[in-house]
Design a protein around this motif. Structure first.
Motif, mmCIF file in Angstrom:
data_model
loop_
_atom_site.group_PDB
_atom_site.id
_atom_site.type_symbol
_atom_site.label_atom_id
_atom_site.label_comp_id
_atom_site.label_asym_id
_atom_site.label_seq_id
_atom_site.Cartn_x
_atom_site.Cartn_y
_atom_site.Cartn_z
ATOM 1 N N TRP A 188 28.434 1.481 31.103
ATOM 2 C CA TRP A 188 27.138 0.564 30.931
ATOM 3 C C TRP A 188 25.942 1.460 31.492
ATOM 4 C CZ3 TRP A 188 24.531 -2.416 35.025
ATOM 5 C CH2 TRP A 188 23.589 -3.179 34.534
ATOM 6 N N ALA A 189 25.974 2.057 32.543
ATOM 7 C CA ALA A 189 25.130 2.825 33.191
ATOM 8 C C ALA A 189 23.875 2.467 33.299
ATOM 9 C CB ALA A 189 25.141 4.249 32.344
ATOM 10 N N PHE A 190 23.764 0.842 33.849
ATOM 11 C CA PHE A 190 22.698 0.153 33.922
ATOM 12 C C PHE A 190 21.849 -0.110 32.720
ATOM 13 C CE2 PHE A 190 22.251 2.323 38.476
ATOM 14 C CZ PHE A 190 22.917 1.180 38.956
ATOM 15 N N ALA A 195 24.970 -0.360 24.100
ATOM 16 C CA ALA A 195 25.727 -0.460 22.721
ATOM 17 C C ALA A 195 27.188 -0.385 22.467
ATOM 18 C CB ALA A 195 24.985 0.714 22.091
ATOM 19 N N GLY A 196 27.456 0.587 23.577
ATOM 20 C CA GLY A 196 29.209 0.802 23.612
ATOM 21 C C GLY A 196 29.777 -0.455 24.038
ATOM 22 N N VAL A 197 29.053 -1.128 25.327
ATOM 23 C CA VAL A 197 29.705 -2.459 25.735
ATOM 24 C C VAL A 197 29.530 -3.444 24.916
ATOM 25 C CG1 VAL A 197 29.229 -3.975 27.728
ATOM 26 C CG2 VAL A 197 29.084 -1.731 28.258
ATOM 27 N N ALA A 224 27.921 -21.301 13.356
ATOM 28 C CA ALA A 224 29.246 -20.474 13.409
ATOM 29 C C ALA A 224 28.913 -19.212 13.983
ATOM 30 C CB ALA A 224 29.501 -20.149 11.942
ATOM 31 N N PHE A 225 29.882 -18.607 15.150
ATOM 32 C CA PHE A 225 29.499 -17.605 15.663
ATOM 33 C C PHE A 225 29.018 -16.246 14.750
ATOM 34 C CE2 PHE A 225 31.604 -13.561 17.833
ATOM 35 C CZ PHE A 225 30.634 -13.396 18.502
ATOM 36 N N ALA A 226 28.201 -15.629 14.958
ATOM 37 C CA ALA A 226 27.817 -14.363 14.197
ATOM 38 C C ALA A 226 27.430 -13.330 14.735
ATOM 39 C CB ALA A 226 26.634 -15.061 13.232
ATOM 40 N N GLY A 227 28.131 -12.902 16.041
ATOM 41 C CA GLY A 227 27.947 -11.747 16.595
ATOM 42 C C GLY A 227 26.986 -11.798 18.026
ATOM 43 N N LEU A 228 26.466 -10.698 18.247
ATOM 44 C CA LEU A 228 25.366 -10.395 19.382
ATOM 45 C C LEU A 228 24.257 -9.613 18.716
ATOM 46 C CD1 LEU A 228 27.711 -9.418 22.562
ATOM 47 C CD2 LEU A 228 26.679 -11.799 21.837
ATOM 48 N N ALA A 229 23.102 -10.118 19.334
ATOM 49 C CA ALA A 229 22.054 -9.130 18.924
ATOM 50 C C ALA A 229 22.162 -7.838 19.798
ATOM 51 C CB ALA A 229 20.777 -9.874 19.397
#
Length: 255
Positions: A188-190, A195-197, A224-229
């Protein structure tokens, strides 16, 4: 996070209490007295455990009640990502502890729950304290995981690992969790590696299209769940297919 990992041996960073009102409260107190990043507070039982929105967290012996101290969360606005980073680490820790055959039904639910068979297995409670922008934010990350027991609450189905044939002691699970938290907080590195997390979280989440209901203040949204921003906010498609962005709320599986 150069210089923070790896932390010293887990035993040297763990405060093990037979009982605490709340591991989060105890960890925040110790952090205020100078406890370093990587300090864990674990209790055999809690008398005043709490979840999000002030809910009581039932805390009988045999489950995991542990809180991790993290210092210098910069930039401060990225502190909201801590629950997602911790969720990925918790999913990885449980998977490693019980094996793939038993973990294939593990799922993450935004923002802070881990489910097994669509029932709540555990949760994450992040609390922060900011003493000054030049000093950054102090965060404590509480993890409650049902290992041997689970509450029976109307409308909130729960489960525990023992009900699925997996037996593990709290301190053994903590060992897996500590290793995974170090790995994912390093990635995560603060916020630099968020984006990878985010991608890792989505790979472990409820599937797209899962029905959700969000209670946020006086507003209730079902969709409906559509992901994360990109910033980690929840995306929900309403009945018309229009995406709604949710940054705060109590999220439940739609009945």
């Amino acid at each position: 996070m150069v210089g923070l990992f790896p932390w010293p041996a887990l035993d040297s960073r763990t405060v093990h209490l037979p009982e605490a009102a709340s591991t989060n409260s105890e960890a925040m107190r110790l952090a205020g007295e100078g406890a370093s990043s990587g300090t864990w507070v674990i209790a055999d039982r809690q008398t005043g455990g709490r979840g999000r929105s002030g809910r009581m967290w039932v805390s009988p012996p045999g489950n995991l009640y542990a809180t991790l101290v993290i210092r210098e969360v910069f930039p401060l606005e990225n502190a909201a990502q801590l629950a997602l980073v911790s969720g990925v680490a918790l999913h990885a820790a449980v998977s490693a502890a019980i094996g793939t055959a038993k973990s294939d039904r593990l799922e993450l639910k935004w923002p802070n729950d881990i489910l097994l068979g669509r029932r709540k297995l555990g949760g994450i409670l992040v609390e922060t304290s900011v003493s000054g922008r030049d000093q950054g934010a102090l965060a404590v990350i509480g993890i409650g995981l049902n290992l041997a027991h689970h509450p029976d609450l109307p409308g909130r189905p729960a489960t525990d690992l023992s009900a699925h044939g997996a037996s593990i002691a709290p301190l053994n699970l903590l060992s897996f969790l500590d290793e995974c938290m170090q790995e994912w907080f390093s990635k995560w590195a603060f916020g630099v590696g968020f984006a990878g997390v985010r991608q890792a979280w989505l790979q472990r989440s409820l599937p797209p299209g899962a029905g959700l209901t969000v209670h946020s203040g006086q507003v209730t949204l079902t969709g409906a769940f559509a992901g994360l921003a990109p910033d980690g906010a929840l995306l929900i498609a309403d009945g018309s297919g229009i995406l709604q962005t949710v940054t705060f709320g109590d999220v439940a599986l739609a009945q």
